[in-house]
Design a protein around this motif. Structure first.
Motif, PDB file in Angstrom:
ATOM      1  N   LYS A   1       4.279  11.328  12.047  1.00 26.90           N
ATOM      2  CA  LYS A   1       5.134  10.394  11.489  1.00 26.90           C
ATOM      3  C   LYS A   1       4.752   9.540  10.106  1.00 26.90           C
ATOM      4  O   LYS A   1       3.653   9.230  10.239  1.00 26.90           O
ATOM      5  N   LEU A   2       5.278   9.777   9.186  1.00 25.95           N
ATOM      6  CA  LEU A   2       4.979   9.320   7.757  1.00 25.95           C
ATOM      7  C   LEU A   2       5.880   8.112   7.357  1.00 25.95           C
ATOM      8  O   LEU A   2       7.110   8.245   7.748  1.00 25.95           O
ATOM      9  N   TYR A   3       5.375   7.383   6.464  1.00 24.16           N
ATOM     10  CA  TYR A   3       6.296   6.253   5.759  1.00 24.16           C
ATOM     11  C   TYR A   3       6.197   6.208   4.309  1.00 24.16           C
ATOM     12  O   TYR A   3       5.121   6.791   3.745  1.00 24.16           O
ATOM     13  N   ARG A   4       7.317   6.060   3.643  1.00 23.36           N
ATOM     14  CA  ARG A   4       7.447   5.966   2.186  1.00 23.36           C
ATOM     15  C   ARG A   4       8.402   5.134   1.968  1.00 23.36           C
ATOM     16  O   ARG A   4       9.378   4.795   2.608  1.00 23.36           O
ATOM     17  N   ARG A   5       8.450   4.697   0.504  1.00 22.22           N
ATOM     18  CA  ARG A   5       9.445   3.563  -0.027  1.00 22.22           C
ATOM     19  C   ARG A   5      10.636   4.069   0.328  1.00 22.22           C
ATOM     20  O   ARG A   5      11.157   5.194   0.082  1.00 22.22           O
ATOM     21  N   SER A   6      11.649   3.262   0.543  1.00 21.59           N
ATOM     22  CA  SER A   6      13.128   3.588   0.860  1.00 21.59           C
ATOM     23  C   SER A   6      13.905   3.334  -0.149  1.00 21.59           C
ATOM     24  O   SER A   6      13.266   2.839  -1.362  1.00 21.59           O
ATOM     25  N   GLY A   7      14.936   3.934  -0.409  1.00 23.19           N
ATOM     26  CA  GLY A   7      15.900   3.343  -1.532  1.00 23.19           C
ATOM     27  C   GLY A   7      16.671   2.244  -1.370  1.00 23.19           C
ATOM     28  O   GLY A   7      17.505   2.013  -2.262  1.00 23.19           O
ATOM     29  N   LYS A   8      16.600   1.433  -0.359  1.00 20.34           N
ATOM     30  CA  LYS A   8      16.984   0.121  -0.355  1.00 20.34           C
ATOM     31  C   LYS A   8      16.736  -0.689  -1.343  1.00 20.34           C
ATOM     32  O   LYS A   8      15.308  -0.912  -1.788  1.00 20.34           O
ATOM     33  N   GLN A   9      17.731  -1.465  -1.961  1.00 24.35           N
ATOM     34  CA  GLN A   9      17.223  -2.527  -3.067  1.00 24.35           C
ATOM     35  C   GLN A   9      17.601  -3.799  -2.436  1.00 24.35           C
ATOM     36  O   GLN A   9      18.654  -3.968  -1.846  1.00 24.35           O
ATOM     37  N   VAL A  10      16.829  -4.562  -2.353  1.00 24.12           N
ATOM     38  CA  VAL A  10      16.665  -5.998  -1.861  1.00 24.12           C
ATOM     39  C   VAL A  10      16.916  -6.847  -2.917  1.00 24.12           C
ATOM     40  O   VAL A  10      16.076  -7.265  -3.891  1.00 24.12           O
ATOM     41  N   THR A  11      17.837  -7.774  -2.737  1.00 29.14           N
ATOM     42  CA  THR A  11      18.252  -8.894  -3.631  1.00 29.14           C
ATOM     43  C   THR A  11      18.712  -9.970  -2.747  1.00 29.14           C
ATOM     44  O   THR A  11      19.407 -10.028  -1.797  1.00 29.14           O
ATOM     45  N   PHE A  12      18.512 -11.308  -3.386  1.00 35.09           N
ATOM     46  CA  PHE A  12      18.578 -12.569  -2.534  1.00 35.09           C
ATOM     47  C   PHE A  12      18.719 -13.630  -3.624  1.00 35.09           C
ATOM     48  O   PHE A  12      17.788 -14.200  -4.439  1.00 35.09           O
TER      49      PHE A  12
ATOM     50  N   HIS B   1       0.929  -1.113   0.238  1.00 40.75           N
ATOM     51  CA  HIS B   1      -0.105   0.005   0.007  1.00 40.75           C
ATOM     52  C   HIS B   1       0.852   1.410  -0.065  1.00 40.75           C
ATOM     53  O   HIS B   1       0.733   2.274  -0.731  1.00 40.75           O
ATOM     54  N   VAL B   2       1.853   1.200   0.975  1.00 45.63           N
ATOM     55  CA  VAL B   2       2.744   2.445   0.864  1.00 45.63           C
ATOM     56  C   VAL B   2       3.578   2.777  -0.262  1.00 45.63           C
ATOM     57  O   VAL B   2       3.466   3.814  -0.722  1.00 45.63           O
ATOM     58  N   VAL B   3       3.991   1.796  -0.757  1.00 42.93           N
ATOM     59  CA  VAL B   3       4.988   2.063  -2.120  1.00 42.93           C
ATOM     60  C   VAL B   3       3.999   2.446  -3.295  1.00 42.93           C
ATOM     61  O   VAL B   3       4.585   3.040  -4.460  1.00 42.93           O
ATOM     62  N   ARG B   4       2.687   2.156  -3.174  1.00 35.63           N
ATOM     63  CA  ARG B   4       1.878   2.442  -4.537  1.00 35.63           C
ATOM     64  C   ARG B   4       1.336   4.020  -4.323  1.00 35.63           C
ATOM     65  O   ARG B   4       0.848   4.559  -5.458  1.00 35.63           O
ATOM     66  N   GLN B   5       1.470   4.568  -3.186  1.00 41.61           N
ATOM     67  CA  GLN B   5       1.104   6.073  -3.000  1.00 41.61           C
ATOM     68  C   GLN B   5       2.094   6.969  -3.535  1.00 41.61           C
ATOM     69  O   GLN B   5       3.555   6.807  -3.552  1.00 41.61           O
ATOM     70  N   SER B   6       1.545   8.124  -4.060  1.00 46.58           N
ATOM     71  CA  SER B   6       2.574   9.301  -4.692  1.00 46.58           C
ATOM     72  C   SER B   6       3.290   9.892  -3.599  1.00 46.58           C
ATOM     73  O   SER B   6       4.312  10.640  -3.922  1.00 46.58           O
TER      74      SER B   6
ATOM     75  N   LEU C   1      11.082   0.705   4.565  1.00 49.07           N
ATOM     76  CA  LEU C   1      10.559   1.984   4.407  1.00 49.07           C
ATOM     77  C   LEU C   1      11.358   2.860   4.836  1.00 49.07           C
ATOM     78  O   LEU C   1      12.043   2.870   5.957  1.00 49.07           O
ATOM     79  N   ASP C   2      11.280   4.240   4.481  1.00 49.57           N
ATOM     80  CA  ASP C   2      11.819   5.665   5.247  1.00 49.57           C
ATOM     81  C   ASP C   2      10.663   6.135   6.042  1.00 49.57           C
ATOM     82  O   ASP C   2       9.447   6.146   5.616  1.00 49.57           O
ATOM     83  N   VAL C   3      11.158   6.842   7.198  1.00 48.65           N
ATOM     84  CA  VAL C   3      10.169   7.573   7.910  1.00 48.65           C
ATOM     85  C   VAL C   3      10.640   9.123   7.747  1.00 48.65           C
ATOM     86  O   VAL C   3      11.731   9.405   7.777  1.00 48.65           O
ATOM     87  N   VAL C   4       9.704   9.856   7.610  1.00 48.13           N
ATOM     88  CA  VAL C   4       9.804  11.263   7.485  1.00 48.13           C
ATOM     89  C   VAL C   4       8.505  11.880   8.299  1.00 48.13           C
ATOM     90  O   VAL C   4       7.649  11.371   8.563  1.00 48.13           O
ATOM     91  N   TYR C   5       8.776  13.110   8.707  1.00 41.41           N
ATOM     92  CA  TYR C   5       7.986  13.750   9.721  1.00 41.41           C
ATOM     93  C   TYR C   5       7.703  15.049   9.145  1.00 41.41           C
ATOM     94  O   TYR C   5       8.361  15.885   8.533  1.00 41.41           O
TER      95      TYR C   5
END
Length: 225
Positions: free
Chosen positions: A88-99, A31-36, A68-72
């Protein structure tokens, strides 16, 4: 010669993927990553029909895993005294996850190859010569950072080292697919990378040499001649 001290290594990408295995947490992440824009706890809870405490718990877990990144921000648009506390708000982080299993390091290979091509184009120095130098320089940096435990470094980078008589055999090639198609280039890069690691770690009693064998990395670490 360095001594192998087996230990459990916590891979942050594995931990992040495990965090997303929980269904409610995955729904919140999606849900979070789909938001603008950034999403508050109340907004996320209302959108998914969750209790606010439940949404807050899972959002904070996603933030702890750097998914997720936290911003205020003050949603009222006001500032100064009386404007209220920032939300306190949440948004997609810049972290790339690979495994990958076995472990692969194609991003590292791509970065070294790109640096070599760019420097060769700028200086006229042969690409392969630049690649070997860049790989050895990077390996030396890694070795300097892990002088007390090179075996652990090799494990972290997916080489799967193990003892075989006086040598250290690397059971996995982190650049496997590339090495299958571009063996001379990739194995040469890998050789100089590991030579750099040993040099940076101050390991004078062991050397890296090419010793290709089926099902193994092309490089073998053995007592120095």
């Amino acid at each position: 010669m360095f001594v192998d001290t087996p230990k459990e290594v916590r891979d942050p990408d594995v931990s992040a993927i495990a965090a997303l295995d929980e269904p409610t947490r995955r729904r919140l992440y999606d849900h979070v990553v789909r938001q603008s824009g950034p999403v508050s706890r109340d907004e996320a809870a209302a959108a998914l029909g969750l209790a606010r405490k439940t949404a807050a718990f899972h959002l904070d877990r996603l933030a702890d895993e750097s998914l997720l990144d936290v911003v205020y921000e003050r949603r009222s648009g006001r500032s100064g005294p009386g404007a209220g506390r920032p939300a306190k708000l949440y948004r997609r982080s810049g972290k790339q996850v690979t495994f990958n299993l076995p472990d692969r390091r194609y991003e590292l290979a791509g970065r070294l190859l790109a640096q070599a091509v760019e420097e060769s184009d700028a200086t006229g120095e042969p690409v392969r010569q630049v690649l070997h130098r860049k790989a050895e320089e990077y390996g030396a940096q890694l070795g300097e950072q892990h002088r007390t435990d090179v075996f652990d470094l090799l494990e972290r980078y997916g080489f799967e080292p193990h003892r075989e008589d006086d040598a250290v055999v690397l059971s996995n090639c982190p650049f496997h697919a590339l090495a299958q198609e571009h063996r001379q280039t990739v194995c040469g890069m890998n050789l100089h990378l590991l030579r750099g690691v040993l040099k940076g770690a101050g390991e004078t009693g062991i050397e890296a040499c090419l010793a290709p064998a089926p099902g193994r990395c092309c490089v073998r670490l053995q007592p120095a001649a």
